[in-house]
Scaffold this motif. Structure first.
Motif, mmCIF file in Angstrom:
data_model
loop_
_atom_site.group_PDB
_atom_site.id
_atom_site.type_symbol
_atom_site.label_atom_id
_atom_site.label_comp_id
_atom_site.label_asym_id
_atom_site.label_seq_id
_atom_site.Cartn_x
_atom_site.Cartn_y
_atom_site.Cartn_z
ATOM 1 N N THR A 1 -8.142 -9.285 1.391
ATOM 2 C CA THR A 1 -9.109 -8.845 2.405
ATOM 3 C C THR A 1 -10.442 -9.535 2.194
ATOM 4 O O THR A 1 -10.707 -10.086 1.120
ATOM 5 N N PHE A 2 -11.285 -9.460 3.247
ATOM 6 C CA PHE A 2 -12.563 -10.170 3.185
ATOM 7 C C PHE A 2 -13.768 -9.329 3.554
ATOM 8 O O PHE A 2 -14.877 -9.825 3.559
ATOM 9 N N HIS A 3 -13.561 -8.072 3.897
ATOM 10 C CA HIS A 3 -14.725 -7.192 4.035
ATOM 11 C C HIS A 3 -14.304 -5.765 3.728
ATOM 12 O O HIS A 3 -13.111 -5.449 3.647
ATOM 13 N N SER A 4 -15.287 -4.909 3.533
ATOM 14 C CA SER A 4 -15.044 -3.567 2.997
ATOM 15 C C SER A 4 -14.181 -2.714 3.922
ATOM 16 O O SER A 4 -13.431 -1.862 3.449
ATOM 17 N N LEU A 5 -14.292 -2.916 5.230
ATOM 18 C CA LEU A 5 -13.494 -2.119 6.163
ATOM 19 C C LEU A 5 -12.005 -2.379 5.967
ATOM 20 O O LEU A 5 -11.197 -1.449 5.894
ATOM 21 N N GLU A 6 -11.625 -3.655 5.894
ATOM 22 C CA GLU A 6 -10.223 -4.008 5.652
ATOM 23 C C GLU A 6 -9.756 -3.477 4.310
ATOM 24 O O GLU A 6 -8.674 -2.880 4.205
ATOM 25 N N ASP A 7 -10.551 -3.711 3.276
ATOM 26 C CA ASP A 7 -10.129 -3.318 1.930
ATOM 27 C C ASP A 7 -9.947 -1.807 1.828
ATOM 28 O O ASP A 7 -9.032 -1.329 1.157
ATOM 29 N N ARG A 8 -10.801 -1.050 2.501
ATOM 30 C CA ARG A 8 -10.689 0.408 2.476
ATOM 31 C C ARG A 8 -9.354 0.863 3.060
ATOM 32 O O ARG A 8 -8.683 1.740 2.498
ATOM 33 N N VAL A 9 -8.943 0.264 4.180
ATOM 34 C CA VAL A 9 -7.684 0.642 4.810
ATOM 35 C C VAL A 9 -6.503 0.278 3.920
ATOM 36 O O VAL A 9 -5.583 1.084 3.717
ATOM 37 N N VAL A 10 -6.514 -0.945 3.358
ATOM 38 C CA VAL A 10 -5.419 -1.372 2.486
ATOM 39 C C VAL A 10 -5.347 -0.488 1.248
ATOM 40 O O VAL A 10 -4.260 -0.033 0.847
ATOM 41 N N LYS A 11 -6.490 -0.212 0.640
ATOM 42 C CA LYS A 11 -6.523 0.629 -0.555
ATOM 43 C C LYS A 11 -5.954 2.019 -0.267
ATOM 44 O O LYS A 11 -5.107 2.523 -1.028
ATOM 45 N N ARG A 12 -6.393 2.629 0.818
ATOM 46 C CA ARG A 12 -5.936 3.984 1.124
ATOM 47 C C ARG A 12 -4.464 4.015 1.514
ATOM 48 O O ARG A 12 -3.745 4.965 1.180
ATOM 49 N N ARG B 1 -2.346 8.327 9.551
ATOM 50 C CA ARG B 1 -3.331 7.283 9.859
ATOM 51 C C ARG B 1 -4.757 7.809 9.840
ATOM 52 O O ARG B 1 -5.702 7.053 9.575
ATOM 53 N N SER B 2 -4.939 9.088 10.115
ATOM 54 C CA SER B 2 -6.302 9.635 10.136
ATOM 55 C C SER B 2 -6.939 9.653 8.761
ATOM 56 O O SER B 2 -8.153 9.814 8.638
ATOM 57 N N SER B 3 -6.143 9.487 7.702
ATOM 58 C CA SER B 3 -6.672 9.495 6.334
ATOM 59 C C SER B 3 -6.956 8.110 5.798
ATOM 60 O O SER B 3 -7.380 7.963 4.644
ATOM 61 N N LEU B 4 -6.739 7.055 6.602
ATOM 62 C CA LEU B 4 -6.814 5.690 6.089
ATOM 63 C C LEU B 4 -8.178 5.038 6.274
ATOM 64 O O LEU B 4 -8.359 3.891 5.881
ATOM 65 N N GLY B 5 -9.119 5.731 6.874
ATOM 66 C CA GLY B 5 -10.444 5.147 7.057
ATOM 67 C C GLY B 5 -10.497 4.102 8.147
ATOM 68 O O GLY B 5 -11.341 3.204 8.115
ATOM 69 N N LEU B 6 -9.604 4.202 9.137
ATOM 70 C CA LEU B 6 -9.631 3.254 10.247
ATOM 71 C C LEU B 6 -10.909 3.433 11.051
ATOM 72 O O LEU B 6 -11.279 4.561 11.381
ATOM 73 N N PRO B 7 -11.609 2.350 11.380
ATOM 74 C CA PRO B 7 -12.806 2.481 12.215
ATOM 75 C C PRO B 7 -12.466 3.155 13.535
ATOM 76 O O PRO B 7 -11.400 2.940 14.103
ATOM 77 N N GLN B 8 -13.374 3.947 14.060
ATOM 78 C CA GLN B 8 -13.089 4.829 15.185
ATOM 79 C C GLN B 8 -12.544 4.146 16.439
ATOM 80 O O GLN B 8 -11.666 4.699 17.100
#
Length: 345
Positions: free
Chosen positions: A248-259, A326-333
């Motif tokens: 990943t290359f930014h925090s939004l992507e990494d957050r989803v992959v991590k979760r 999916r609601s727990s994965l930190g997906l942007p709204q």
């Protein structure tokens, strides 16, 4: 896969010295070793990961990309691997149907490639003037469509949620005001609009248009919808013992992959102690990297574009494939609601 860009964008200075270096290839190959059997490179690009996997011992690699132009550029070397390399136009969210058999490994390198940034006519770069396009494929809604047709509230939500820009409302208002005078059809025109409503950056700060361009690119290509569907497809496509590696290359992507990996490896938090005890299914993955792997000094010296990259690797278990909440994965709204109206931008 080529070097990628997250919230920043290369284009001038020393970063142009190594435009097509696969990011985190060495630690990725070490984390998934031994490399054997059938692998799928879901973001083929310039083919750096596919070549690395084949040279490391993969029997075959399926290279998938939704940008048809990348396969023409690979023609000069792809033949060296004969039928060990199969190139397929498509999206990695469909990998389980694109692959005719279970996979020994999957590699996903997210974001926009340096190869795409370097092509002004693709419209990804705020450093190069070109048509306001940003489509990774040649079809569908373009950046110009969104910029010129979306309601102001929707534009603000895209920029806020996908670009994490607190000035989203101000930028959206400036875009709407500018397009009333004339359509915004080039990257330079959009940059000028953003620059007109934001302060000049201080030394060391990113360009004012960085977050807006990131946000619109993500919306154009449905990158978060593709990401979660791709992770779920990888779970279905991997055989027991197969490995999933995601850069990943930014925090939004990494957050989803991590979760996602935490949820599917049984590491998800239980929540309130007063809530009923949750009965979890057997973990579908085992984490091979407890923390994200970042580039070392050697890689940063070779490829400054790798500075924001993070690698996460997991191994498929023999548990049946499932689906996380999916609601727990930190997906942007905007992924969940295409045109939300929210306060506090």
């Amino acid at each position: 896969m080529t070097a990628k860009s997250g919230t920043g964008e290369p284009g001038t200075g020393p970063e142009t010295a190594a435009p097509h270096v696969p990011v985190l290839l060495r630690p990725l190959l070490a984390a998934v070793a031994p490399v054997t059997g059938l692998w799928l490179d879901g973001t083929f690009g310039a083919g750096g990961y596919a070549r690395g996997l084949l040279e490391a011992g993969a029997t075959r690699v399926i290279g998938v990309d939704r940008d048809p132009s990348v396969f023409a550029m690979a023609a000069e070397w792809a033949g060296d691997f004969g039928d060990r390399l199969r190139l397929v136009e498509g999206t990695f969210s469909d990998m389980d149907s694109l692959a005719s058999e279970l996979l020994d490994g999957v590699v996903l390198d997210l974001g926009v490639s340096s190869m795409q940034l370097d092509q002004a006519e693709r419209g990804f770069s705020f450093m190069k003037d070109g048509p306001l396009d940003m489509r990774m494929s040649s079809t569908g809604t373009s950046a110009a469509d969104i910029v010129n047709e979306a309601e102001e509230a929707h534009l603000a939500d895209i920029i806020y949620h996908y670009g994490e820009d607190r000035a989203a409302r101000r930028i959206a208002k400036a875009i709407v005001r500018a397009r009333e005078a004339a359509p915004i059809t080039t990257t330079r025109a959009l940059v000028a609009v953003v620059e007109s409503c934001l302060p000049r950056p201080k030394p060391g700060q990113s360009h004012p248009a960085t977050r807006t361009f990131q946000a619109i690119r993500i919306a154009v290509n449905d990158e978060f919808g593709q990401l979660i569907e791709g992770l779920e497809a990888a779970e279905r496509a991997l055989k027991p013992g197969g490995r999933l590696a995601v850069v990943t290359f930014h925090s939004l992507e990494d957050r989803v992959v991590k979760r996602f990996l935490l949820a599917r490896s049984g590491g998800e938090a239980q929540g309130s102690r007063y809530a009923p005890e949750r009965v979890d299914a057997a973990p579908a993955f085992k984490l091979l990297t407890r923390r994200a792997v970042a580039p070392d000094d050697t890689e940063l010296a070779e490829n400054p574009r790798a500075r924001s990259a993070k690698l996460r690797v997991a191994q498929r278990t023999d548990a049946p494939a499932g689906r996380p909440d999916r609601s727990s994965l930190g997906l942007p709204q905007p992924v969940l609601d295409p045109a939300p109206r929210r306060k506090g931008h």
